[in-house]
Structure formats: structure tokens, C-alpha cells
Design an enzyme around this catalytic site. Structure first.
Site, PDB file in Angstrom:
ATOM      1  N   LYS A  53       0.837  -1.199   0.000  1.00  0.00           N
ATOM      2  CA  LYS A  53       0.000   0.000   0.000  1.00  0.00           C
ATOM      3  C   LYS A  53       0.877   1.257   0.000  1.00  0.00           C
ATOM      4  O   LYS A  53       0.667   2.177  -0.793  1.00  0.00           O
ATOM      5  CB  LYS A  53      -0.945  -0.017   1.215  1.00  0.00           C
ATOM      6  CG  LYS A  53      -2.060  -1.048   1.059  1.00  0.00           C
ATOM      7  CD  LYS A  53      -2.853  -1.289   2.327  1.00  0.00           C
ATOM      8  CE  LYS A  53      -3.871  -2.411   2.090  1.00  0.00           C
ATOM      9  NZ  LYS A  53      -4.656  -2.769   3.267  1.00  0.00           N
ATOM     10  N   GLN A  97      -4.927  -1.282   9.342  1.00  0.00           N
ATOM     11  CA  GLN A  97      -4.842  -2.625   8.763  1.00  0.00           C
ATOM     12  C   GLN A  97      -5.537  -3.635   9.679  1.00  0.00           C
ATOM     13  O   GLN A  97      -5.256  -3.700  10.876  1.00  0.00           O
ATOM     14  CB  GLN A  97      -3.358  -3.007   8.558  1.00  0.00           C
ATOM     15  CG  GLN A  97      -3.151  -4.323   7.851  1.00  0.00           C
ATOM     16  CD  GLN A  97      -3.620  -4.305   6.392  1.00  0.00           C
ATOM     17  OE1 GLN A  97      -3.511  -3.305   5.681  1.00  0.00           O
ATOM     18  NE2 GLN A  97      -4.167  -5.413   5.947  1.00  0.00           N
ATOM     19  N   ASP A 120     -10.912   3.301   3.313  1.00  0.00           N
ATOM     20  CA  ASP A 120     -11.322   1.893   3.215  1.00  0.00           C
ATOM     21  C   ASP A 120     -12.839   1.783   3.049  1.00  0.00           C
ATOM     22  O   ASP A 120     -13.352   0.725   2.680  1.00  0.00           O
ATOM     23  CB  ASP A 120     -10.902   1.124   4.482  1.00  0.00           C
ATOM     24  CG  ASP A 120      -9.744   0.168   4.223  1.00  0.00           C
ATOM     25  OD1 ASP A 120      -9.493  -0.139   3.037  1.00  0.00           O
ATOM     26  OD2 ASP A 120      -9.107  -0.269   5.198  1.00  0.00           O
TER      27      ASP A 120
END
Ligand code: NAP
Length: 285
Positions: A53, A97, A120
Site C-alpha cells: 500500500k 490494517q 477503506d
């Protein structure tokens, strides 16, 4: 008939190249898109994802940083950091995460991220906006799948779509996107009585189950579009999807491979969401 393969790796690369000029425009306006990824613990797979990422951002000129904590860190410390990042004008996207260690209240942590930096798309406000058909941040994996439909020229309007899996990360947002696009959607789960009944009449099957080679050729309608979200590690170390690719290849009309299908699209759409957040802040969107 051999199915057309939807190449996620190539599409991801094409999109990332197209993002560069948007990043340059924003940077010239003093709004270089910035993403912070918070990693708690030493989970090996999470470390690989986080690295990809951060590197994905840097490769197209975005700002990105990783903040790591020991698995034993207390939740308050992480919440405090999120509050700081929420207030930081140089940061447009914040991602925690998952999974978090067991002593964390995952929902509380995700809800602490400012909704306009929730790249997200897991914050309740963003889930609600998606459900209402007016999305702000679309969760990255289903967002990537929608781009693959677009690339493959798949018209979703009026189609029968079956999503296997109902997770908050993939199955549910995928179903909402398909509904919003005009498909007739069935969402299956581990308690579905006759899965094959549903999948074999579907024009589109999206598999997000987490079981290797779970969808076989006899379960799908000839010519169907088969999207494999699954990422499973086989005993020999190889990656394998939820779809039995070899078995479905001669039945499906279009199919995604694993690796090289949905996987590369997920991080690409994270970059897209962060750029979109910066564009909104700059008043471009
Ligand atoms: P998850 O949270 O474990 O959800 C799996 C879903 O599959 C659940 O809803 C479960 O039903 C359903 N299921 C299990 N057995 C079933 C059966 N026999 N028949 C029908 N449905 C069944 O997993 P996830 O996070 O959605 O991830 C799914 C897969 O996608 C995993 O392999 C994951 O690694 C992969 N993934 C890939 C990406 C990517 O970037 N490509 C991103 C995220 C996830 P219940 O709800 O009833 O338990």
C-alpha cells in the site's frame, strides 16, 4: 468455449498510470494526496499488504507513511493517533490494517477515523451512503470488481447476480454496488440451502468465500461472468482463488484469475480513494 480472462494486473497498471496526472495536479495546488497506514502487531500477511500500500502510493508521487505499534499497545494510544491524523491537513486518507489484536474493539477504532478520510469505506457513515446509492468511499475490493466489469464491458443492468459471502469488507458492499447498478442480486452465505440452485442461474457470480476451488464448473451457467475474490494459500505455498479456474474456464464467458485478478485492483482502488479524498478537499470533485 474458452472464457475471456479479465486481467486485473494489466487494468491495475493502466489505472495507476492514469492517476499520476491527478496526483501532479493536486501536488501543484499544495494538496499532495497523503495516506497513513496504521499497523498493529507483527502479522506477516498484514506486513506485506501494508508495504504494498505504502509503495503503491509512493510510486505515483503520493505521500505515504506507515505507523507501527507493538501487538500489546493499548487501544487508547491508537485512538489518540487517529485523532491527531484526523486533524492533520496533509493527510487525506487513514487506514487501519485489519485484523487488529483481540483486545481491540475493531468497530470503535474504525469509527474513530474521520468519515472524510476513511479511504477503506468501512465507517458507518460511508456504508450508509453506499447503501443509499450515493457513495463517498467505496470499499476497495468491490470497487475494483466494479472497475473490472466496466473494463470487460459487462452491462449489469437487469442481470442476475449472485454474491457468495456476506462480509462487511467484500460480500455486503459488493451486493450494494450491484443493486445500485441495476442487477437483481442474491447474497449467499454458509447457511444457504442450495448454493448451486442460485449460482447456476446467475449471469454474474462473485465468489468471496475463503475456500480454495469452491466454485466448480457445474455450478455456473454457460457464459456467466465469474469474479474470484478469494485469496487462499495452498499447502504447497501457491496462491489459489475460491473458484476452480481450470474447471470454470470452459464454461464461463469471462473470468478473473488468481493471482493477477481482483488482488492487484484492491490496492489500486485504495490509491483512487485517497486521490478522490484529496480532490474533494481541493474542491476539484
Ligand atoms: P469472510 O469474512 O471469512 O467471509 C466469508 C463469507 O463466505 C461468509 O459470509 C461466509 O458465510 C461465506 N461462506 C463460507 N462458507 C460458505 C459456503 N459453504 N457457502 C456459501 N457461503 C459460505 O471473508 P472475506 O473477508 O469476505 O474474504 C473472502 C475471501 O476473499 C478470502 O479468501 C479473502 O482472503 C479474500 N479477499 C481478497 C481480497 C482481495 O484483495 N482480492 C480482499 C479481501 C478478501 P457466513 O457469513 O454464514 O459465515
Amino acid at each position: 468455449m474458452t472464457a475471456q480472462i479479465i486481467d486485473g494486473k494489466a487494468l491495475a497498471e493502466e489505472l495507476r498510470q492514469s492517476f499520476k496526472s491527478r496526483v501532479d495536479t493536486l501536488t501543484a495546488q499544495g494538496q499532495q494526496p497523503g495516506l497513513v497506514v496504521i499497523l498493529v502487531g507483527e502479522d506477516a500477511a498484514s506486513q506485506v499488504y501494508v508495504k504494498s500500500k505504502v509503495n503503491g502510493c509512493l510510486a505515483i508521487g503520493m505521500h505515504s507513511e506507515k505507523i507501527t505499534y507493538d501487538a500489546a499497545v493499548d487501544q487508547e494510544t491508537v485512538l489518540k493517533k487517529i485523532a491527531e491524523l484526523n486533524a492533520d491537513p496533509a493527510i487525506h486518507g487513514i487506514l487501519v490494517q485489519l485484523p487488529l489484536p483481540k483486545h481491540f474493539d475493531e468497530e470503535k477504532v474504525l469509527e474513530a477515523i474521520a468519515a472524510d478520510k476513511d479511504v477503506d469505506g468501512f465507517h458507518a457513515e460511508n456504508v450508509g451512503a453506499l447503501a443509499q446509492g450515493n457513495p463517498r468511499f467505496i470499499p476497495c475490493t468491490p470497487y475494483g470488481v466494479m472497475k473490472m466489469f466496466e473494463k470487460g464491458g459487462v452491462d449489469l443492468n437487469g442481470k442476475e447476480a449472485v454474491v457468495i459471502g456476506r462480509s462487511n469488507i467484500v460480500g455486503k458492499p459488493m451486493a450494494l454496488l450491484l443493486i445500485n447498478a441495476g442487477a437483481t442480486v442474491t447474497v449467499c452465505n454458509s447457511r444457504t440451502r442450495d448454493l448451486k440452485f442460485h449460482t447456476s442461474r446467475a449471469d454474474i457470480v462473485v465468489a468471496a468465500v475463503g475456500k480454495p476451488k469452491f466454485v466448480t464448473g457445474d455450478m455456473i451457467k454457460p457464459g456467466a461472468v465469474v469474479i474470484d475474490v478469494g485469496i487462499n494459500r495452498l499447502p504447497d505455498g501457491k496462491l489459489c482463488g475460491d473458484v476452480d479456474f481450470a474447471d470454470c474456464l470452459n464454461v464461463a464467458g469471462q473470468i478473473t484469475p488468481v493471482p493477477g485478478g481482483v488482488g492487484p485492483m484492491t490496492i489500486t482502488m485504495l490509491l483512487a480513494n485517497t486521490i478522490e479524498a484529496a480532490e474533494r478537499k481541493a474542491g476539484i470533485r
